[in-house]
Design an enzyme around this catalytic site. Structure first.
Site, PDB file in Angstrom:
ATOM      1  N   LYS A 180      48.442 -10.284  77.514  1.00  0.00           N
ATOM      2  CA  LYS A 180      47.417  -9.124  77.916  1.00  0.00           C
ATOM      3  C   LYS A 180      47.763  -8.176  76.671  1.00  0.00           C
ATOM      4  O   LYS A 180      48.629  -7.701  76.264  1.00  0.00           O
ATOM      5  CB  LYS A 180      47.983  -8.107  79.035  1.00  0.00           C
ATOM      6  CG  LYS A 180      46.890  -6.998  79.354  1.00  0.00           C
ATOM      7  CD  LYS A 180      47.641  -6.140  80.261  1.00  0.00           C
ATOM      8  CE  LYS A 180      46.820  -4.732  80.326  1.00  0.00           C
ATOM      9  NZ  LYS A 180      47.373  -3.556  80.990  1.00  0.00           N
ATOM     10  N   GLY A 241      47.423   5.340  84.810  1.00  0.00           N
ATOM     11  CA  GLY A 241      48.232   6.112  85.536  1.00  0.00           C
ATOM     12  C   GLY A 241      47.599   7.259  86.217  1.00  0.00           C
ATOM     13  O   GLY A 241      48.427   8.205  86.935  1.00  0.00           O
ATOM     14  N   ALA A 267      43.888  -0.513  85.300  1.00  0.00           N
ATOM     15  CA  ALA A 267      44.227   1.166  85.355  1.00  0.00           C
ATOM     16  C   ALA A 267      43.033   1.927  85.891  1.00  0.00           C
ATOM     17  O   ALA A 267      41.888   1.665  86.144  1.00  0.00           O
ATOM     18  CB  ALA A 267      43.893   1.558  83.800  1.00  0.00           C
ATOM     19  N   GLY A 268      43.843   2.961  86.844  1.00  0.00           N
ATOM     20  CA  GLY A 268      43.245   4.257  87.499  1.00  0.00           C
ATOM     21  C   GLY A 268      42.870   3.906  88.932  1.00  0.00           C
ATOM     22  O   GLY A 268      42.831   4.839  89.577  1.00  0.00           O
ATOM     23  N   ASN A 289      49.921  -0.708  88.251  1.00  0.00           N
ATOM     24  CA  ASN A 289      51.502  -0.511  88.298  1.00  0.00           C
ATOM     25  C   ASN A 289      51.598   0.840  88.923  1.00  0.00           C
ATOM     26  O   ASN A 289      52.466   0.934  89.793  1.00  0.00           O
ATOM     27  CB  ASN A 289      51.864  -0.232  86.850  1.00  0.00           C
ATOM     28  CG  ASN A 289      53.334  -0.411  86.575  1.00  0.00           C
ATOM     29  OD1 ASN A 289      53.919  -0.451  85.535  1.00  0.00           O
ATOM     30  ND2 ASN A 289      53.876  -0.228  87.832  1.00  0.00           N
ATOM     31  N   THR A 290      51.200   1.899  88.363  1.00  0.00           N
ATOM     32  CA  THR A 290      51.702   3.353  88.750  1.00  0.00           C
ATOM     33  C   THR A 290      51.180   3.576  90.259  1.00  0.00           C
ATOM     34  O   THR A 290      52.148   3.906  90.886  1.00  0.00           O
ATOM     35  CB  THR A 290      50.789   4.257  87.816  1.00  0.00           C
ATOM     36  OG1 THR A 290      51.217   4.101  86.381  1.00  0.00           O
ATOM     37  CG2 THR A 290      51.518   5.679  88.375  1.00  0.00           C
TER      38      THR A 290
END
Length: 337
Positions: A180, A241, A267-268, A289-290
Site C-alpha cells: 500500500k 482518522g 480513511a474516514g 483502522n481508527t
C-alpha cells in the site's frame, strides 16, 4: 334456487351462479384454490377454516376469499449468494474489509479485532526494530502472516523517495510485492501529495511492486494512477482518522465507474453504516483502522464493520429500488376487500 339447480352468489365482488349444495371447501376447489390455504368470509363473518367442508353455500351469499401474498405485485428475481470474491494483483479474497494494525492497546486486542472482522488482509507499518530489546513482542507473534496477508504501507512518508525506500525494505524483509502506497502532503490534513504519489507509483510498478494506492477522491487522479501501474485505487472518504464518513459520494461513485481496478475507500469511515454506504456505492471494499481501534469496544466494532460491509455489498448486488417523489402502496390493490 333456479330451475337449473344453481344459486346466485357474489364472490369477491363478482356475481356468479354456482350449483346448489356446494360446501365452501368444494367451491374453493372449483375456483382453483386449496381450501387449506385460503380464508373465507361469509356475509361479513369469518368462517373457521376447519368448518369449510361442512358449511353450505346458500343463495344470496356474499363471499370474500383471501390468501396471503407478499407486499408487492412484481415477480421476484433472485440472485444466488455465491462465492462473492474479489481479486487484486492476481490474488483472490473473500473478505472485503481490510483493517489496520495501529492504535490498539496491545497486540492481543489487535489480534482479537482482526479475527472478529473476518479480514484476510491487514496493513502493517514498516518500522525500525527495537535493537535495545530484540525479544520484545512483535505483531507476527499474534497475527500469523501465513494465515493473514500482510500489506506493508508507507504511513508517515512525505516524499516519494521515503515511500519507495520503505517498500524496498519491506520486500527485503518479507518478500512482499503487494503493498500500500501513501505519500502524504502535510501533517495537518494527511492528504496525499498526488504529484509524489504518481511518481512513486510509476517507479514501484517498474520495479515489480503491485501498489494499492491511497489517493484523493478525484476520478481524473484515479485514472492516472491506473495508467501509472496501480493495482487498486484507494480514495479517502474523509481525512485519515477523522471518522467523518464519506464526504463526497458523487466522486467516489465516479471513480468506481471510471476504472477497471478494485476501488477501496481508505480513511474516514467511522461506523458500520458508513462502511455499508461505501459498499452500496459499488466499492470493492473498505480499509479502516481508527474506527475499530478507537471504539469503546474494538472487538465488537470489528464485528459490526464486518456486518456493515457484507450488508452493503449484498444491497449493491441486489439493486436499490428507484426513488419516487410520491407514495406507492406496498400491498397489491387487486383483490382488495
Amino acid at each position: 334456487m333456479s330451475i337449473d339447480g344453481t344459486i346466485s352468489i357474489h364472490i369477491n365482488g363478482e356475481h356468479r351462479r354456482v350449483h346448489a349444495g356446494l360446501t365452501l371447501a368444494e367451491l374453493a376447489s372449483q375456483l382453483g384454490f386449496v381450501p387449506e390455504k385460503v380464508a373465507v368470509e361469509r356475509n361479513l363473518e369469518v368462517v373457521p377454516r376447519s368448518t369449510l367442508a361442512r358449511v353450505l353455500v346458500e343463495d344470496g351469499d356474499e363471499l370474500e376469499i383471501v390468501h396471503f401474498v407478499g407486499g408487492g405485485d412484481h415477480p421476484v428475481v433472485g440472485a444466488a449468494l455465491d462465492e462473492d470474491c474479489w481479486s487484486v494483483a492476481g490474488r483472490s479474497f473473500r473478505s472485503r474489509l481490510i483493517v489496520g494494525t495501529g492504535k490498539y492497546k496491545d497486540f492481543e486486542q489487535n489480534a482479537a479485532a482482526v479475527a472478529a472482522s473476518g479480514a484476510e488482509i491487514v496493513t502493517v507499518a514498516v518500522r525500525r526494530v527495537n535493537v535495545s530489546d530484540p525479544k520484545a513482542p512483535m505483531l507476527t507473534d499474534y497475527i500469523d502472516p501465513k494465515k493473514i496477508t500482510y500489506l506493508p504501507n508507507t504511513a508517515g512518508c512525505y516524499t516519494g523517495e521515503e515511500a519507495i525506500r520503505t517498500l524496498r525494505l519491506a520486500r527485503e524483509a518479507g518478500g512482499w510485492d503487494l503493498v500500500k502506497l501513501e505519500v502524504l502532503g502535510e501533517a495537518r490534513t494527511l492528504y496525499p501529495d498526488m504529484v509524489e504519489t504518481l511518481r512513486a507509483t510509476e517507479i514501484l510498478a517498474k520495479e515489480g511492486f503491485r501498489p494499492m494506492v491511497y489517493c484523493v477522491d478525484d476520478p481524473i487522479a484515479a485514472k492516472r494512477l491506473e495508467d501509472a501501474g496501480a493495482v487498486a485505487i484507494m480514495p479517502l472518504g474523509a481525512p485519515i482518522g477523522s471518522g467523518l464518513g464519506i464526504q463526497n459520494r458523487v466522486t467516489i461513485r465516479l471513480i468506481v465507474e471510471g476504472t477497471s481496478l478494485p476501488v477501496l475507500v481508505d480513511a474516514g469511515v467511522g461506523t458500520a453504516s458508513e462502511a455499508a454506504e461505501a459498499m452500496e456505492l459499488g466499492c470493492t471494499g473498505v480499509l479502516m483502522n481508527t474506527a475499530i481501534a478507537e471504539a469503546k469496544d474494538p472487538v465488537l466494532m470489528a464485528a459490526a464493520m464486518k456486518a456493515g460491509v457484507e450488508a452493503g455489498r449484498m444491497a449493491y448486488r441486489a439493486g436499490r429500488m428507484g426513488k419516487r417523489l410520491y407514495a406507492d402502496p406496498s400491498s397489491p390493490l387487486a383483490g382488495l376487500i
